[in-house]
Design a protein around this motif. Structure first.
Motif, PDB file in Angstrom:
ATOM      1  N   GLU A 192       5.228 -18.223 -47.259  1.00 46.62           N
ATOM      2  CA  GLU A 192       6.508 -18.064 -46.574  1.00 46.62           C
ATOM      3  C   GLU A 192       6.611 -19.141 -45.497  1.00 46.62           C
ATOM      4  O   GLU A 192       5.691 -19.321 -44.698  1.00 46.62           O
ATOM      5  N   ASN A 193       7.708 -19.864 -45.498  1.00 49.93           N
ATOM      6  CA  ASN A 193       7.922 -20.958 -44.551  1.00 49.93           C
ATOM      7  C   ASN A 193       8.709 -20.467 -43.336  1.00 49.93           C
ATOM      8  O   ASN A 193       9.893 -20.200 -43.429  1.00 49.93           O
ATOM      9  N   THR A 247       8.343 -22.390 -40.405  1.00 50.42           N
ATOM     10  CA  THR A 247       8.039 -23.519 -39.519  1.00 50.42           C
ATOM     11  C   THR A 247       9.262 -24.034 -38.772  1.00 50.42           C
ATOM     12  O   THR A 247       9.142 -24.778 -37.808  1.00 50.42           O
ATOM     13  N   ARG A 278      11.865 -27.986 -43.371  1.00 51.26           N
ATOM     14  CA  ARG A 278      11.415 -27.968 -44.761  1.00 51.26           C
ATOM     15  C   ARG A 278       9.924 -28.288 -44.834  1.00 51.26           C
ATOM     16  O   ARG A 278       9.424 -29.132 -44.113  1.00 51.26           O
ATOM     17  N   VAL A 279       9.257 -27.635 -45.784  1.00 47.99           N
ATOM     18  CA  VAL A 279       7.865 -27.944 -46.095  1.00 47.99           C
ATOM     19  C   VAL A 279       7.861 -28.656 -47.439  1.00 47.99           C
ATOM     20  O   VAL A 279       8.397 -28.147 -48.423  1.00 47.99           O
ATOM     21  N   VAL A 286       2.453 -27.408 -49.986  1.00 48.76           N
ATOM     22  CA  VAL A 286       1.424 -26.555 -49.393  1.00 48.76           C
ATOM     23  C   VAL A 286       0.284 -26.459 -50.391  1.00 48.76           C
ATOM     24  O   VAL A 286       0.523 -26.284 -51.590  1.00 48.76           O
ATOM     25  N   GLY A 289       7.302 -28.563 -52.868  1.00 49.61           N
ATOM     26  CA  GLY A 289       8.616 -28.183 -52.372  1.00 49.61           C
ATOM     27  C   GLY A 289       9.693 -29.158 -52.816  1.00 49.61           C
ATOM     28  O   GLY A 289       9.574 -29.779 -53.855  1.00 49.61           O
ATOM     29  N   THR A 298      13.149 -23.599 -44.892  1.00 52.14           N
ATOM     30  CA  THR A 298      12.707 -22.694 -43.846  1.00 52.14           C
ATOM     31  C   THR A 298      13.258 -21.295 -44.095  1.00 52.14           C
ATOM     32  O   THR A 298      14.331 -21.129 -44.685  1.00 52.14           O
ATOM     33  N   TRP A 325      -0.498 -28.208 -45.198  1.00 49.24           N
ATOM     34  CA  TRP A 325       0.893 -28.422 -45.605  1.00 49.24           C
ATOM     35  C   TRP A 325       1.480 -29.636 -44.899  1.00 49.24           C
ATOM     36  O   TRP A 325       0.983 -30.085 -43.872  1.00 49.24           O
ATOM     37  N   THR A 339       5.163 -31.159 -43.472  1.00 53.48           N
ATOM     38  CA  THR A 339       6.551 -30.875 -43.114  1.00 53.48           C
ATOM     39  C   THR A 339       7.394 -32.131 -43.305  1.00 53.48           C
ATOM     40  O   THR A 339       6.868 -33.239 -43.420  1.00 53.48           O
ATOM     41  N   LEU A 373       3.582 -19.708 -42.831  1.00 51.61           N
ATOM     42  CA  LEU A 373       3.425 -20.945 -42.078  1.00 51.61           C
ATOM     43  C   LEU A 373       4.339 -20.890 -40.868  1.00 51.61           C
ATOM     44  O   LEU A 373       5.535 -20.632 -41.006  1.00 51.61           O
TER      45      LEU A 373
END
Length: 198
Positions: A12-13, A15, A18-19, A22, A40, A44, A74, A76, A167
């Motif tokens: 689950e993002n 952060t 965008r990731v 991971v 990805g 988010t 990960w 970003t 994350l």
């Protein structure tokens, strides 16, 4: 009696950005090792799809002495490479400084895509960041050491359930049916590594 079990893992993002990718490494002592990557971009406040879940193996039962150890890495969209940062992180940093030269090529490619262009193409950046996070986790899982790994123990009630790895801007949370664990995260000093290698 020892019982062999398995569980699923999802990302689950949280952060705030965008990731791009991971990668997660899991070790149950020296009995089971698994690695998994999600490419990805992961937006988010979203989770990865159930079809992309990681599967991890572990044991439970009387006289079971094994432990579950995790490393999460990960990237970003700002080009920063993050990694879990438990108290036993020094060994991981030693590894990256001594043996991580093979990672410099994807690091440099990612930097070029995300920093040296005005409009990075997220798909290309996600490809490169996926190669980077996967290489870091694979290298760490190929050692017997748990230095740099966070302990989050899976129990009988976690069998066939989903552990969600959340994350966050400052760390990671592991949410399993049996409980929650937290650890910090740090940004890998890629610029320093690139400078030392050139």
């Amino acid at each position: 009696m020892t019982t062999h079990r398995s569980a699923k893992v999802r990302i689950e993002n949280k952060t705030g950005q965008r990731v791009l990718s991971v990668s997660v490494g899991h070790k149950y002592s020296n009995d089971y090792k698994s690695e998994h990557s999600w490419q990805g971009p992961i937006e988010t406040n979203t989770k990865t799809a159930p079809a992309d879940d990681m599967v991890v193996e572990f044991n439970t039962g009387f006289m079971t002495t094994g432990r579950d150890w995790w490393v999460v890495n990960w990237v970003t969209e700002d080009g920063k490479t993050h990694i879990t940062d438990p108290k036993n992180m020094r060994g991981l940093m030693d590894f990256l400084e001594k043996g991580g030269l093979a990672l410099l090529e994807p690091m440099a490619a990612l930097k070029k895509l995300l920093v040296d262009t005005t409009m990075p193409e997220l798909d290309k950046a996600a490809d490169v960041s996926n190669a980077l996070t996967n290489a870091i986790v694979k290298a760490l899982c190929n050692t017997e050491s748990t230095s740099g790994f966070k302990q989050h123990i899976l129990r009988e009630e976690d069998e066939k359930q989903t552990t969600v790895i959340v994350l966050k801007p400052d760390g990671v949370e592991f949410h399993s049916k049996s409980g929650t664990s937290k650890t910090g995260a740090k940004v890998l000093p890629i610029e320093d590594s690139l400078a030392k290698a050139s």
